[in-house]
Write an enzyme that holds these catalytic residues in place. Structure first.
Site, PDB file in Angstrom:
ATOM      1  NE  ARG A 197      68.423 -71.101 -12.414  1.00  9.51           N
ATOM      2  CZ  ARG A 197      68.223 -70.207 -13.375  1.00  9.51           C
ATOM      3  NH1 ARG A 197      67.014 -69.778 -13.617  1.00  9.51           N
ATOM      4  NH2 ARG A 197      69.203 -69.764 -14.113  1.00  9.51           N
ATOM      5  CG  LEU A 215      59.805 -72.853 -19.862  1.00 11.64           C
ATOM      6  CD1 LEU A 215      59.536 -72.305 -21.265  1.00 11.64           C
ATOM      7  CD2 LEU A 215      61.104 -73.603 -19.838  1.00 11.64           C
ATOM      8  CG  ASP A 216      64.118 -71.290 -14.491  1.00  7.31           C
ATOM      9  OD1 ASP A 216      63.293 -71.428 -13.575  1.00  7.31           O
ATOM     10  OD2 ASP A 216      65.073 -72.063 -14.675  1.00  7.31           O
ATOM     11  CG  LEU A 217      62.837 -63.575 -15.947  1.00  9.57           C
ATOM     12  CD1 LEU A 217      61.372 -63.219 -16.139  1.00  9.57           C
ATOM     13  CD2 LEU A 217      63.455 -62.676 -14.889  1.00  9.57           C
ATOM     14  CB  SER A 276      64.156 -71.033 -19.699  1.00 11.40           C
ATOM     15  OG  SER A 276      65.187 -71.415 -18.832  1.00 11.40           O
TER      16      SER A 276
END
Length: 182
Positions: A143, A44-46, A48
């Site tokens: 993303r 998971l992105d930073l 998110s």
């Protein structure tokens, strides 16, 4: 076999150490989970939030993370603007991104979900409405959800992964985790 369901807070890296710039102090998984031998199954992105699965089983990790298995991942997405049915229909057909057409997604507008407050809060602008959608995808490009909502003209403001397959965030607060039978 170990399977951990973790509610990743906003701003936490999906790794156990920060390999960024020297002196970096970004929070990592090690600040929340101390179970030797477990690794994230996917990312998971930073910026998110939400469900991150960790396991010590390589086969399970591959089944969760590898797009070949088409495991459903459901996101609650706060987007800028008032999403119309034609924009949702575009998501359901698949949208063209720079790296090609996405697989068809499940997409529906939903009422504002009862979620924890985000820290820092999402920016609010009186002149720009926002709304929430539930989006389920079966692939995992970089993303991807953010790029999909931008492609239909509704940039993502907040992104929370709610479930992966049959595993969900239900009952797990940000920064908390629990063991789950695999």
């Amino acid at each position: 076999m170990t399977l951990i369901l973790f509610n990743k807070p906003y701003g936490v890296l999906c790794q156990f150490t920060d390999r960024g710039t020297a002196g970096s102090t970004r929070p990592t998984l090690s600040g929340f989970i101390d179970v030797p031998g477990t690794y994230p199954a996917g990312r998971l992105d930073l910026d998110s939030e939400g469900l991150l699965l960790l396991t010590d089983d390589g086969r399970l990790q591959a089944r969760i993370a590898d797009p070949r298995f088409k495991m459903a991942k459901t996101y609650l997405v706060q987007v800028e603007g008032d999403v119309a049915e034609n924009a949702l229909a575009a998501l359901r057909r698949g949208v063209r991104l720079k790296d090609g057409l996405t697989r068809p997604a499940e997409a529906e507008r939903i009422a504002d979900p009862e979620l924890w407050p985000r820290d820092p809060p999402v920016r609010f602008r009186k002149s720009v409405p926002d709304c929430w959608i539930r989006l389920t995808i079966r692939e995992g490009r970089n993303r991807q959800v953010r790029r999909m909502t931008a492609a239909i003209g509704h940039p993502t403001l907040r992104l929370v992964r709610w479930s992966i397959g049959d595993w969900s965030l239900d009952g797990i607060q940000p920064g908390e985790w629990r063991y789950q039978p695999a």
